[in-house]
Design a protein around this motif. Structure first.
Motif, PDB file in Angstrom:
ATOM      1  N   SER A 140     -12.202  -1.997   3.229  1.00 16.95           N
ATOM      2  CA  SER A 140     -11.943  -3.442   3.284  1.00 16.95           C
ATOM      3  C   SER A 140     -11.245  -3.928   2.016  1.00 16.95           C
ATOM      4  CB  SER A 140     -13.250  -4.209   3.490  1.00 16.95           C
ATOM      5  OG  SER A 140     -13.905  -3.805   4.678  1.00 16.95           O
ATOM      6  N   ALA A 141     -11.648  -3.357   0.870  1.00 21.43           N
ATOM      7  CA  ALA A 141     -11.026  -3.757  -0.398  1.00 21.43           C
ATOM      8  C   ALA A 141      -9.607  -3.228  -0.526  1.00 21.43           C
ATOM      9  CB  ALA A 141     -11.879  -3.265  -1.562  1.00 21.43           C
ATOM     10  N   LEU A 142      -9.333  -2.062   0.056  1.00 17.32           N
ATOM     11  CA  LEU A 142      -8.000  -1.467  -0.061  1.00 17.32           C
ATOM     12  C   LEU A 142      -7.031  -1.978   1.006  1.00 17.32           C
ATOM     13  CD1 LEU A 142      -8.947   2.257  -0.780  1.00 17.32           C
ATOM     14  CD2 LEU A 142      -8.238   0.511  -2.428  1.00 17.32           C
ATOM     15  N   PHE A 143      -7.560  -2.547   2.094  1.00 16.10           N
ATOM     16  CA  PHE A 143      -6.689  -2.924   3.205  1.00 16.10           C
ATOM     17  C   PHE A 143      -5.598  -3.922   2.827  1.00 16.10           C
ATOM     18  CE2 PHE A 143      -5.745  -6.130   6.427  1.00 16.10           C
ATOM     19  CZ  PHE A 143      -4.996  -5.346   7.305  1.00 16.10           C
ATOM     20  N   PRO A 144      -5.863  -4.976   2.025  1.00 14.82           N
ATOM     21  CA  PRO A 144      -4.778  -5.917   1.715  1.00 14.82           C
ATOM     22  C   PRO A 144      -3.525  -5.248   1.168  1.00 14.82           C
ATOM     23  CG  PRO A 144      -6.867  -6.814   1.004  1.00 14.82           C
ATOM     24  CD  PRO A 144      -7.137  -5.403   1.425  1.00 14.82           C
ATOM     25  N   PHE A 145      -3.694  -4.241   0.334  1.00 18.06           N
ATOM     26  CA  PHE A 145      -2.537  -3.551  -0.233  1.00 18.06           C
ATOM     27  C   PHE A 145      -1.849  -2.685   0.823  1.00 18.06           C
ATOM     28  CE2 PHE A 145      -5.961  -4.085  -3.305  1.00 18.06           C
ATOM     29  CZ  PHE A 145      -5.342  -4.872  -4.258  1.00 18.06           C
ATOM     30  N   LEU A 146      -2.645  -1.999   1.640  1.00 15.49           N
ATOM     31  CA  LEU A 146      -2.084  -1.180   2.705  1.00 15.49           C
ATOM     32  C   LEU A 146      -1.400  -2.053   3.765  1.00 15.49           C
ATOM     33  CD1 LEU A 146      -1.738   1.539   4.165  1.00 15.49           C
ATOM     34  CD2 LEU A 146      -4.027   1.211   5.129  1.00 15.49           C
ATOM     35  N   GLY A 147      -2.048  -3.164   4.140  1.00 17.31           N
ATOM     36  CA  GLY A 147      -1.467  -4.037   5.153  1.00 17.31           C
ATOM     37  C   GLY A 147      -0.159  -4.669   4.706  1.00 17.31           C
ATOM     38  N   ALA A 148      -0.103  -5.124   3.461  1.00 15.82           N
ATOM     39  CA  ALA A 148       1.137  -5.710   2.951  1.00 15.82           C
ATOM     40  C   ALA A 148       2.256  -4.687   2.926  1.00 15.82           C
ATOM     41  CB  ALA A 148       0.898  -6.284   1.552  1.00 15.82           C
ATOM     42  N   TRP A 149       1.940  -3.462   2.544  1.00 16.10           N
ATOM     43  CA  TRP A 149       2.966  -2.420   2.511  1.00 16.10           C
ATOM     44  C   TRP A 149       3.463  -2.090   3.918  1.00 16.10           C
ATOM     45  CZ3 TRP A 149       2.267   3.126   3.640  1.00 16.10           C
ATOM     46  CH2 TRP A 149       3.417   3.874   3.363  1.00 16.10           C
ATOM     47  N   LEU A 150       2.571  -2.048   4.905  1.00 12.52           N
ATOM     48  CA  LEU A 150       2.988  -1.766   6.274  1.00 12.52           C
ATOM     49  C   LEU A 150       3.894  -2.868   6.812  1.00 12.52           C
ATOM     50  CD1 LEU A 150      -0.294  -0.362   7.872  1.00 12.52           C
ATOM     51  CD2 LEU A 150       1.832   0.890   7.489  1.00 12.52           C
ATOM     52  N   LEU A 151       3.579  -4.116   6.514  1.00 10.48           N
ATOM     53  CA  LEU A 151       4.360  -5.221   7.072  1.00 10.48           C
ATOM     54  C   LEU A 151       5.712  -5.365   6.379  1.00 10.48           C
ATOM     55  CD1 LEU A 151       1.618  -7.959   7.581  1.00 10.48           C
ATOM     56  CD2 LEU A 151       2.760  -6.593   9.336  1.00 10.48           C
ATOM     57  N   TRP A 152       5.702  -5.371   5.058  1.00 21.25           N
ATOM     58  CA  TRP A 152       6.952  -5.602   4.321  1.00 21.25           C
ATOM     59  C   TRP A 152       7.705  -4.306   4.029  1.00 21.25           C
ATOM     60  CZ3 TRP A 152       3.124  -9.275   3.761  1.00 21.25           C
ATOM     61  CH2 TRP A 152       3.526 -10.604   3.827  1.00 21.25           C
ATOM     62  N   GLY A 153       7.022  -3.187   4.016  1.00 19.74           N
ATOM     63  CA  GLY A 153       7.688  -1.928   3.725  1.00 19.74           C
ATOM     64  C   GLY A 153       8.023  -1.788   2.252  1.00 19.74           C
ATOM     65  N   GLY A 154       9.020  -0.984   1.962  1.00 18.86           N
ATOM     66  CA  GLY A 154       9.407  -0.728   0.587  1.00 18.86           C
ATOM     67  C   GLY A 154       8.723   0.497   0.024  1.00 18.86           C
ATOM     68  N   SER A 155       8.788   0.646  -1.288  1.00 17.61           N
ATOM     69  CA  SER A 155       8.224   1.819  -1.951  1.00 17.61           C
ATOM     70  C   SER A 155       6.702   1.815  -1.867  1.00 17.61           C
ATOM     71  CB  SER A 155       8.651   1.845  -3.418  1.00 17.61           C
ATOM     72  OG  SER A 155       8.001   2.891  -4.115  1.00 17.61           O
ATOM     73  N   VAL A 156       6.138   2.982  -1.661  1.00 17.63           N
ATOM     74  CA  VAL A 156       4.685   3.097  -1.614  1.00 17.63           C
ATOM     75  C   VAL A 156       4.069   2.827  -2.981  1.00 17.63           C
ATOM     76  CG1 VAL A 156       4.572   5.548  -2.171  1.00 17.63           C
ATOM     77  CG2 VAL A 156       2.812   4.534  -0.705  1.00 17.63           C
ATOM     78  N   TRP A 157       4.891   2.940  -4.036  1.00 18.50           N
ATOM     79  CA  TRP A 157       4.371   2.709  -5.378  1.00 18.50           C
ATOM     80  C   TRP A 157       4.119   1.227  -5.648  1.00 18.50           C
ATOM     81  CZ3 TRP A 157       2.648   7.011  -7.047  1.00 18.50           C
ATOM     82  CH2 TRP A 157       3.301   8.208  -6.747  1.00 18.50           C
ATOM     83  N   GLN A 158       4.716   0.349  -4.851  1.00 21.02           N
ATOM     84  CA  GLN A 158       4.510  -1.085  -5.042  1.00 21.02           C
ATOM     85  C   GLN A 158       3.040  -1.469  -4.861  1.00 21.02           C
ATOM     86  OE1 GLN A 158       7.353  -3.014  -5.647  1.00 21.02           O
ATOM     87  NE2 GLN A 158       6.249  -4.943  -5.925  1.00 21.02           N
ATOM     88  N   PRO A 159       2.401  -1.191  -3.724  1.00 18.91           N
ATOM     89  CA  PRO A 159       0.977  -1.551  -3.605  1.00 18.91           C
ATOM     90  C   PRO A 159       0.079  -0.758  -4.546  1.00 18.91           C
ATOM     91  CG  PRO A 159       1.688  -0.235  -1.717  1.00 18.91           C
ATOM     92  CD  PRO A 159       2.926  -0.603  -2.476  1.00 18.91           C
ATOM     93  N   VAL A 160       0.474   0.485  -4.863  1.00 22.91           N
ATOM     94  CA  VAL A 160      -0.351   1.283  -5.769  1.00 22.91           C
ATOM     95  C   VAL A 160      -0.415   0.635  -7.154  1.00 22.91           C
ATOM     96  CG1 VAL A 160      -0.519   3.500  -6.961  1.00 22.91           C
ATOM     97  CG2 VAL A 160       0.039   3.442  -4.530  1.00 22.91           C
ATOM     98  N   LEU A 161       0.737   0.178  -7.633  1.00 20.41           N
ATOM     99  CA  LEU A 161       0.767  -0.409  -8.974  1.00 20.41           C
ATOM    100  C   LEU A 161       0.243  -1.842  -8.980  1.00 20.41           C
ATOM    101  CD1 LEU A 161       4.090   1.065 -10.398  1.00 20.41           C
ATOM    102  CD2 LEU A 161       1.731   1.833 -10.711  1.00 20.41           C
ATOM    103  N   VAL A 162       0.328  -2.542  -7.854  1.00 21.69           N
ATOM    104  CA  VAL A 162      -0.353  -3.845  -7.765  1.00 21.69           C
ATOM    105  C   VAL A 162      -1.857  -3.642  -7.897  1.00 21.69           C
ATOM    106  CG1 VAL A 162      -0.899  -5.771  -6.230  1.00 21.69           C
ATOM    107  CG2 VAL A 162       1.452  -4.972  -6.409  1.00 21.69           C
TER     108      VAL A 162
END
Length: 432
Positions: A140-162
């Motif tokens: 549940s805590a990790l989902f916001p970062f995973l969900g944003a990456w799935l919707l907007w796409g881009g580099s996987v490093w973006q949600p990791v570094l956020v």
């Protein structure tokens, strides 16, 4: 005549209740015909409902589901049911269903919002239902970062570094907590912001150049339909509750600066219409960012919707806190609990139980208010319905689109209402 004594040695069998007091007949008598006034009101309302259904049901069911224009719909209705018959043209829903759901999201990427929605349900499950394993809260805590990456796409490093930014803030707070509490809080808030604004993007670009992992980017201008309403509504609801709790506590604290800021924020936000805040999000908020920063419009709207909802949640929770008897605070003091322990273990659980109906009502209102984003150019279902009606093929169609949109919103809002009732029963909210 000689008196003959008699003593019954066997109990009589119980007789069935009268037919008019049990079963469907009993329910009808108690609820619909309990007295002359009740019977008269029942008959009047039955007549009104009959008139409404006699016109509504033929329009709903004697309809067309496959056509390419409103004119073709009317021709098919005339051929099937006779000239002058009024029937719904549900063909517009059939033709524009995916557009109403996804907006202009690329069709070949529909699997991404679909997967995000499924994962969102999985992330919310352990929060809404305590019977599930608490270990699921990690997802549940990790989902916001995973969900944003799935919707907007881009580099996987973006949600990791956020996510790393939150780690930096937590590390700073932990390191300074024993030295100075105020300094620890300030460092825990400021350092992540500095990381996200100034340092994160170059690091993302560098890592992506070395290990290019990512998804095809999708711009926010391609978002639309119910997907936008769910993204904005669920995110704002999730973020506004903890923020509203902190504002409610801040409004009642003895710290002058914290109390003043909390009161000022709550009163200002509650005194300004949401549409004004949305205009601020679409036009002014970007000016506060460093030059060249691309601050996503949907993210800006989420921020303003969260702040708007948090102000109202804070007042609802303040009402719950005010309803608690003073003895609860004294009991917490007598147990030797500090402020945060008392709030977490004794005060806040009871205040939240009292405030459940008001909190859920605020959430339902916020979810419905997501339709206001059409005014600032985000094509939610209402905005898309206007775009569809602007098409020459569907000019003149109204009720079908708005009925479908209203039905979907009703499903979401009714589900929240029923969950609220379930939660009240589970927590035994109320006095017996």
């Amino acid at each position: 005549m000689e008196f003959q004594p008699f003593v019954r040695t066997r109990m009589l069998d119980a007789k069935p209740a009268p037919v008019t007091s049990v079963g469907p007949a009993g329910w009808i008598r108690r609820n619909l015909f309990d007295g002359p006034l009740n019977a008269a009101m029942t008959l009047v309302m039955a007549f009104v409902i009959f008139l409404l259904l006699s016109h509504l049901l033929p329009w709903v069911f004697l309809s067309v589901w496959h056509a390419e224009s409103l004119a073709e719909c009317r021709e098919i209705i005339d051929q099937r049911y006779g000239t002058g018959h009024s029937g719904a043209c549900w063909a517009v829903i059939h033709e524009r269903f995916f557009q109403l759901v996804y907006g202009f999201y690329p069709p070949e990427l529909y699997w991404r919002p679909n997967l995000t929605f499924i994962l969102m349900l999985g992330a919310l499950a352990p929060i809404l239902f305590t019977q599930l394993p608490r270990k699921m809260m990690v997802f549940s805590a990790l989902f916001p970062f995973l969900g944003a990456w799935l919707l907007w796409g881009g580099s996987v490093w973006q949600p990791v570094l956020v996510l790393a930014g939150f780690g930096i803030g937590f590390a700073a707070w932990t390191a300074l907590a024993k030295v100075n509490g105020i300094l620890a809080i300030a460092a825990g808030l400021i350092l992540p912001v500095l990381w996200w604004v100034f340092a994160m993007e170059p690091v993302v670009n560098g890592l992506h150049a070395v290990i290019p992992l990512g998804l095809e980017p999708v711009d926010s201008t391609q978002f639309g339909g119910f997907m936008v309403s769910v993204v904005i509504g669920v995110t704002a609801i999730t973020l506004s509750l903890p923020l509203g709790i902190m504002l409610a506590l801040g409004r009642q604290t003895d710290l002058f600066i914290v109390r003043t800021v909390s009161i000022g924020f709550i009163e200002f936000i509650r005194g300004v219409p949401l549409i004004t805040l949305l205009f601020v999000a679409s036009t002014l908020l970007n000016y506060f960012m460093p030059p060249g920063t691309n601050f996503d419009l949907i993210v800006r709207v989420i921020i303003m919707a969260t702040l708007f909802s948090a102000a109202y949640i804070a007042e609802v929770i303040r009402g719950g806190l005010a309803a608690l008897p003073k003895g609860q605070y004294e009991a917490a003091d007598s147990l030797g609990l500090d402020y945060w322990q008392a709030q977490r273990l004794i005060i806040m659980p009871q205040a939240l139980k009292i405030a459940i109906p008001g909190i859920v009502s605020t959430f339902i209102g916020l979810f419905k208010d997501t339709t206001l984003v059409s005014i600032i150019g985000i094509l939610d279902p209402i905005g898309l319905s206007n775009a569809i009606r602007a098409d020459s093929a569907w000019q003149g169609i109204y009720w079908e689109l708005f009925a479908f949109i209203g039905f979907v919103f009703f499903i979401f809002c009714f589900s929240m209402s029923r969950y609220s009732m379930y939660l009240e029963r589970k927590l035994n909210t109320g006095h017996r």
